[in-house]
Design a protein around this motif. Structure first.
Motif, PDB file in Angstrom:
ATOM      1  N   ARG A 445      43.376  47.663  52.371  1.00  0.00           N
ATOM      2  CA  ARG A 445      42.171  48.478  52.186  1.00  0.00           C
ATOM      3  C   ARG A 445      41.983  48.855  50.722  1.00  0.00           C
ATOM      4  NH1 ARG A 445      40.582  54.585  52.993  1.00  0.00           N
ATOM      5  NH2 ARG A 445      38.364  54.311  53.425  1.00  0.00           N
ATOM      6  N   GLY A 446      43.060  49.301  50.087  1.00  0.00           N
ATOM      7  CA  GLY A 446      42.971  49.709  48.691  1.00  0.00           C
ATOM      8  C   GLY A 446      42.541  48.588  47.776  1.00  0.00           C
ATOM      9  N   LEU A 447      43.050  47.389  48.018  1.00  0.00           N
ATOM     10  CA  LEU A 447      42.669  46.234  47.199  1.00  0.00           C
ATOM     11  C   LEU A 447      41.184  45.901  47.378  1.00  0.00           C
ATOM     12  CD1 LEU A 447      45.841  44.087  47.881  1.00  0.00           C
ATOM     13  CD2 LEU A 447      45.168  45.022  45.655  1.00  0.00           C
ATOM     14  N   LEU A 448      40.712  45.949  48.615  1.00  0.00           N
ATOM     15  CA  LEU A 448      39.298  45.660  48.894  1.00  0.00           C
ATOM     16  C   LEU A 448      38.389  46.682  48.217  1.00  0.00           C
ATOM     17  CD1 LEU A 448      37.126  44.059  50.585  1.00  0.00           C
ATOM     18  CD2 LEU A 448      37.439  45.843  52.328  1.00  0.00           C
ATOM     19  N   LEU A 449      38.697  47.957  48.393  1.00  0.00           N
ATOM     20  CA  LEU A 449      37.845  48.996  47.820  1.00  0.00           C
ATOM     21  C   LEU A 449      37.903  48.997  46.301  1.00  0.00           C
ATOM     22  CD1 LEU A 449      38.458  51.978  50.277  1.00  0.00           C
ATOM     23  CD2 LEU A 449      36.621  50.283  50.301  1.00  0.00           C
ATOM     24  N   THR A 450      39.048  48.674  45.751  1.00  0.00           N
ATOM     25  CA  THR A 450      39.169  48.590  44.298  1.00  0.00           C
ATOM     26  C   THR A 450      38.296  47.466  43.753  1.00  0.00           C
ATOM     27  OG1 THR A 450      41.406  49.503  44.311  1.00  0.00           O
ATOM     28  CG2 THR A 450      40.770  48.199  42.379  1.00  0.00           C
ATOM     29  N   ALA A 451      38.318  46.309  44.409  1.00  0.00           N
ATOM     30  CA  ALA A 451      37.468  45.202  43.978  1.00  0.00           C
ATOM     31  C   ALA A 451      35.999  45.595  44.049  1.00  0.00           C
ATOM     32  CB  ALA A 451      37.744  43.974  44.842  1.00  0.00           C
ATOM     33  N   ASP A 452      35.610  46.268  45.118  1.00  0.00           N
ATOM     34  CA  ASP A 452      34.220  46.695  45.273  1.00  0.00           C
ATOM     35  C   ASP A 452      33.814  47.626  44.141  1.00  0.00           C
ATOM     36  OD1 ASP A 452      31.700  47.154  46.750  1.00  0.00           O
ATOM     37  OD2 ASP A 452      32.529  49.149  47.071  1.00  0.00           O
ATOM     38  N   GLN A 453      34.669  48.617  43.813  1.00  0.00           N
ATOM     39  CA  GLN A 453      34.317  49.573  42.767  1.00  0.00           C
ATOM     40  C   GLN A 453      34.326  48.928  41.386  1.00  0.00           C
ATOM     41  OE1 GLN A 453      33.205  52.810  43.277  1.00  0.00           O
ATOM     42  NE2 GLN A 453      32.605  52.440  41.156  1.00  0.00           N
ATOM     43  N   LEU A 454      35.305  48.097  41.108  1.00  0.00           N
ATOM     44  CA  LEU A 454      35.345  47.425  39.809  1.00  0.00           C
ATOM     45  C   LEU A 454      34.115  46.543  39.615  1.00  0.00           C
ATOM     46  CD1 LEU A 454      39.119  46.426  39.515  1.00  0.00           C
ATOM     47  CD2 LEU A 454      37.934  48.313  38.380  1.00  0.00           C
ATOM     48  N   ALA A 455      33.673  45.914  40.699  1.00  0.00           N
ATOM     49  CA  ALA A 455      32.465  45.094  40.610  1.00  0.00           C
ATOM     50  C   ALA A 455      31.249  45.961  40.287  1.00  0.00           C
ATOM     51  CB  ALA A 455      32.247  44.339  41.915  1.00  0.00           C
ATOM     52  N   ARG A 456      31.173  47.148  40.886  1.00  0.00           N
ATOM     53  CA  ARG A 456      30.061  48.064  40.607  1.00  0.00           C
ATOM     54  C   ARG A 456      30.080  48.510  39.150  1.00  0.00           C
ATOM     55  NH1 ARG A 456      27.786  49.468  45.452  1.00  0.00           N
ATOM     56  NH2 ARG A 456      29.129  49.112  47.278  1.00  0.00           N
ATOM     57  N   ASP A 457      31.282  48.633  38.605  1.00  0.00           N
ATOM     58  CA  ASP A 457      31.425  49.082  37.219  1.00  0.00           C
ATOM     59  C   ASP A 457      31.261  47.952  36.217  1.00  0.00           C
ATOM     60  OD1 ASP A 457      31.887  51.621  38.160  1.00  0.00           O
ATOM     61  OD2 ASP A 457      34.064  51.480  38.036  1.00  0.00           O
ATOM     62  N   GLY A 458      31.038  46.705  36.715  1.00  0.00           N
ATOM     63  CA  GLY A 458      30.915  45.573  35.806  1.00  0.00           C
ATOM     64  C   GLY A 458      32.210  45.282  35.083  1.00  0.00           C
ATOM     65  N   TRP A 459      33.284  45.185  35.844  1.00  0.00           N
ATOM     66  CA  TRP A 459      34.634  45.099  35.275  1.00  0.00           C
ATOM     67  C   TRP A 459      34.782  43.900  34.344  1.00  0.00           C
ATOM     68  CZ3 TRP A 459      39.695  42.868  37.279  1.00  0.00           C
ATOM     69  CH2 TRP A 459      40.794  43.494  36.665  1.00  0.00           C
ATOM     70  N   SER A 460      35.253  44.166  33.146  1.00  0.00           N
ATOM     71  CA  SER A 460      35.414  43.083  32.173  1.00  0.00           C
ATOM     72  C   SER A 460      36.590  42.181  32.494  1.00  0.00           C
ATOM     73  CB  SER A 460      35.587  43.666  30.765  1.00  0.00           C
ATOM     74  OG  SER A 460      36.724  44.513  30.712  1.00  0.00           O
ATOM     75  N   GLY A 461      37.445  42.593  33.426  1.00  0.00           N
ATOM     76  CA  GLY A 461      38.572  41.747  33.812  1.00  0.00           C
ATOM     77  C   GLY A 461      38.185  40.603  34.727  1.00  0.00           C
ATOM     78  N   ALA A 462      36.948  40.611  35.240  1.00  0.00           N
ATOM     79  CA  ALA A 462      36.494  39.532  36.119  1.00  0.00           C
ATOM     80  C   ALA A 462      35.880  38.409  35.288  1.00  0.00           C
ATOM     81  CB  ALA A 462      35.462  40.064  37.110  1.00  0.00           C
ATOM     82  N   GLY A 463      36.147  37.157  35.660  1.00  0.00           N
ATOM     83  CA  GLY A 463      35.574  36.027  34.958  1.00  0.00           C
ATOM     84  C   GLY A 463      34.122  35.804  35.344  1.00  0.00           C
ATOM     85  N   SER A 464      33.431  34.923  34.621  1.00  0.00           N
ATOM     86  CA  SER A 464      32.044  34.629  34.929  1.00  0.00           C
ATOM     87  C   SER A 464      31.930  33.943  36.281  1.00  0.00           C
ATOM     88  CB  SER A 464      31.454  33.726  33.836  1.00  0.00           C
ATOM     89  OG  SER A 464      32.172  32.506  33.746  1.00  0.00           O
ATOM     90  N   HIS A 465      30.842  34.224  36.985  1.00  0.00           N
ATOM     91  CA  HIS A 465      30.552  33.654  38.306  1.00  0.00           C
ATOM     92  C   HIS A 465      31.585  34.076  39.361  1.00  0.00           C
ATOM     93  CE1 HIS A 465      27.557  31.326  36.249  1.00  0.00           C
ATOM     94  NE2 HIS A 465      28.466  30.734  35.497  1.00  0.00           N
TER      95      HIS A 465
END
Length: 532
Positions: A445-465
Motif C-alpha cells: 500500500r505504501g509503495l502504491l500511494l507513494t508513487a501516486d503522490q510523487l506523480a502528482r508532485d511531478g517527481w524528477s526521479g521518474a524518467g520520461s514517458h
C-alpha cells in the motif's frame, strides 16, 4: 424560558415570526434544493452522512457539509448553556449547538433559510428558530453565549466606518448574562489566502480587502488588531483570538497563538494549501504554502490566519471555552461519519479521538496520544532528494516492521505518515485499524500511494514517458517486490477507500463505490508522470 420565547408570535414553517418582511435578502439560490434534501433525510444530525454527501455545489456544501460545525467543535461548550445564534442560515451551526447545549434561540432574517433551519432541528426540543433581526430580540441579558458566525462582516453593508459594527456588537453584549461571552467567526482581511491573491470571498476580486475595498464591497472584513479594538470599544474583554484554516466556513484546523512558538512545524504542516476559493476558483498568482511558511518564520502567523475565531467576554469572568493547555485542534470530517476524528494539540503531544463511538468491525479508528515530532515529512525529503529513494524507503520499511508487533494499527504506516527526524524515521498519525492486515500488505500500500503522490508532485526521479504504474513498479523493485504487486495493492486500496467513504464494510453502496474506485485506479495507473 427566554424573553424571546415568551413573546406571543405568529408561526410560519415552524418558525416564530418576529417580522414578516426584512430588508435582508441574502439568498444563494440553492435554498429550495437544500430544503428538499433536508426534508427527505432520515439523519439530520450535525455529522449526518446523508446531508454531507448530498452537497455538490459550494452553496449546497455551505449548508450541508459536516465541517461547517468544526469551528465550534474546537470549543468546550457548556451543556447547560442558553445561547442566542444570530444569522442561523439553514441551520448547520444551529443543529450542532442544539446537540450540545441546553437551549438555542436561533434568529435568521431570511424566511426561506429559517424554515430549513427549523426543519433540520425539529427533533431537538431545546431549539427554537425565529425569523427576524437582532433588533427584534428583547433587549435583556438572557443568554450565556451569543454566536455570530459569518455575520459581522455584513451588518454594515461594507461601510468603512466602524459605527454600525460597534452598535451591533453593543446590542449583543446587552443580551448577555453576567459572565457570558460572544463567540465570533469572520475572515481575516489580511489572511494568507488573500495575500497570495485568492479572490476576496465577498467581492470575488483579487487583493480587494488587502487594498481596503477601494471600489466598495457588500461586506467588510477586519484585520486582527482593528477587530480586537472594535470589540474592546464595544465593551468586551477579548479572551482569545484563534486562527482557522482553511477558514471558518468548513474548518479543518483551529490554532491558538502559543502553538506558533512551541510547534511551528504543525502550524506549517497541518493546513492544506492552496486554500479553496469558494465559488471563485482561479489560478493563485503566489504560492500560498510557500508564503505561509515565510510568514510563520517571520513571526507573522498570528496576524495572517485565514479566519478568526474570537471568544470575547461581556465582563471580567471567563466562560472557559478554550482550556489553557490547548494549543490547537484539527479535524478530519471528510470521510464517513463513523470515521470522523478530532486531534487536540497539547504541549509536546497530540491527543486523537473519534467523534463517534467505535463498534467492533473490520475497520475502525482509534483514540490515542502521540508526541509532536520535529523533522521533515518523508515524502518531502523524497521529492527534494530523489537519489535517496532506496535509503528512505528502506528506513520506512524498518519502522513498519518494528511497529507491526504492537497491534493492528499499522494500516496507515505509509511514507505519508513518516517524519524524518535527527534520530531517524518515526511514524505519526496511525489512526486506522484494519483487522488481519499484514506488514507485507501495508508495504505494498505504501509503495502504491507513494508513487501516486510523487506523480502528482511531478517527481524528477521518474524518467520520461513513465506511467504511474511504472513508477510504482520501480519503487517496489527497490524493496524486492515484483511489479505485479501493483494490481493487488490497487484492489485493496479501492476496497478500503470505499469503506472509508461509505462507513460500512458490506452492502450494495459499498460495491458500487468499490467498482468506481477500482476503475479510477486503473485509469490513474495508466497516466504519464509529468516531471517538474
Amino acid at each position: 424560558m427566554t424573553p424571546l420565547r415568551e413573546l406571543d408570535l405568529p408561526e410560519d414553517a415552524g418558525c416564530g415570526v418576529l417580522r414578516a418582511h426584512s430588508e435582508v435578502t441574502c439568498l444563494d439560490g440553492d435554498e429550495e434544493l437544500v430544503a428538499a434534501i433536508v426534508a427527505e433525510a432520515d439523519d439530520l444530525g450535525s455529522l449526518s452522512d446523508e446531508l454531507h454527501y448530498a452537497g455538490k455545489t459550494w452553496a449546497e456544501q455551505y449548508h450541508l457539509d459536516r465541517g461547517r460545525a468544526n469551528v465550534l467543535r474546537a470549543l468546550d461548550l457548556p451543556a447547560d448553556a442558553v445561547v442566542l445564534e444570530v444569522g442561523a442560515g439553514c441551520g448547520a451551526i444551529t443543529r450542532h449547538l442544539g446537540e450540545r447545549v441546553a437551549a438555542v434561540d436561533a434568529v435568521e432574517p431570511v424566511a426561506a433559510r429559517a424554515g430549513v433551519a427549523a426543519r433540520r432541528t425539529a427533533d431537538l426540543p431545546g431549539v427554537r428558530v425565529f425569523v427576524g433581526l437582532t433588533d427584534d430580540v428583547p433587549d435583556e441579558p438572557a443568554y450565556d453565549l451569543v454566536f455570530v458566525i459569518g455575520v459581522l462582516e455584513y451588518v454594515g453593508g461594507g461601510a468603512k466606518s466602524d459605527d454600525p459594527y460597534q452598535r451591533f456588537l453593543e446590542s449583543l453584549r446587552r443580551r448577555l448574562k453576567p459572565g457570558g461571552a460572544l463567540v465570533l467567526a469572520i475572515e481575516n482581511q489580511f489572511g494568507v489566502k488573500y495575500l497570495a491573491g485568492g479572490p476576496e470571498d465577498h467581492s470575488g476580486k483579487r487583493w480587494d480587502g488587502v487594498r481596503g475595498y477601494p471600489d466598495g464591497a457588500p461586506a467588510r472584513t477586519f484585520a486582527r488588531r482593528p477587530l480586537e479594538r472594535l470589540l474592546e470599544r464595544s465593551g468586551y474583554r477579548v479572551d482569545g483570538v484563534y486562527g482557522c484554516f482553511p477558514d471558518y466556513k468548513i474548518t479543518r484546523a483551529v490554532f491558538a497563538d502559543p502553538l506558533v512558538e512551541r510547534h511551528p512545524e504543525l502550524v506549517r504542516g497541518v493546513p492544506r494549501f492552496p486554500s479553496p476559493d469558494w465559488g471563485h476558483e482561479e489560478p493563485r498568482p503566489v504560492d500560498e504554502e510557500q508564503l505561509w511558511g515565510e510568514l510563520v518564520t517571520a513571526g507573522l502567523a498570528e496576524q495572517t490566519w485565514n479566519s478568526f475565531l474570537v471568544v470575547a467576554g461581556a465582563d471580567e469572568q471567563s466562560p472557559g471555552l478554550w482550556p489553557g493547555d490547548r494549543l490547537g485542534v484539527y479535524f478530519n470530517t471528510e470521510r464517513a461519519r463513523r470515521w470522523c476524528t478530532r486531534a487536540e494539540v497539547l504541549d509536546g503531544r497530540i491527543r486523537r479521538s473519534p467523534l463517534v463511538a467505535q463498534v467492533p468491525d473490520e475497520v475502525s479508528v482509534r483514540g490515542y496520544e502521540e508526541p509532536v515530532l520535529t523533522g521533515r515529512p518523508m515524502l518531502s525529503v523524497l521529492t527534494d532528494e530523489p537519489w535517496r529513494a532506496e535509503e528512505l524507503l528502506r528506513g520506512w520499511r524498518d519502522v513498519l516492521h518494528r511497529e507491526t508487533g504492537a497491534g493492528s494499527a499499522i494500516w496507515d504506516l505509509v511514507p505519508h505518515n513518516v517524519v524524518v527526524t535527527d534520530g531517524g524515521p518515526r511514524a505519526i498519525d496511525l489512526e486506522w485499524q484494519v483487522d488481519g492486515v499484514t506488514a507485507a500488505e501495508v508495504e505494498e500500500r505504501g509503495l502504491l500511494l507513494t508513487a501516486d503522490q510523487l506523480a502528482r508532485d511531478g517527481w524528477s526521479g521518474a524518467g520520461s514517458h513513465t506511467t504511474v504504474r511504472d513508477l510504482a513498479g520501480w519503487l517496489g523493485v527497490l524493496l524486492g517486490h515484483a511489479p505485479d504487486y501493483v494490481d493487488r495493492a490497487a484492489e485493496r486500496e479501492a476496497r478500503f477507500q470505499a469503506v472509508r467513504i461509505c462507513g460500512a464494510s458490506s452492502g450494495a453502496g459499498l460495491r458500487r463505490e468499490q467498482d468506481y474506485l477500482r476503475a479510477a485506479w486503473r485509469t490513474r495507473l495508466g497516466e504519464v508522470v509529468v516531471g517538474r
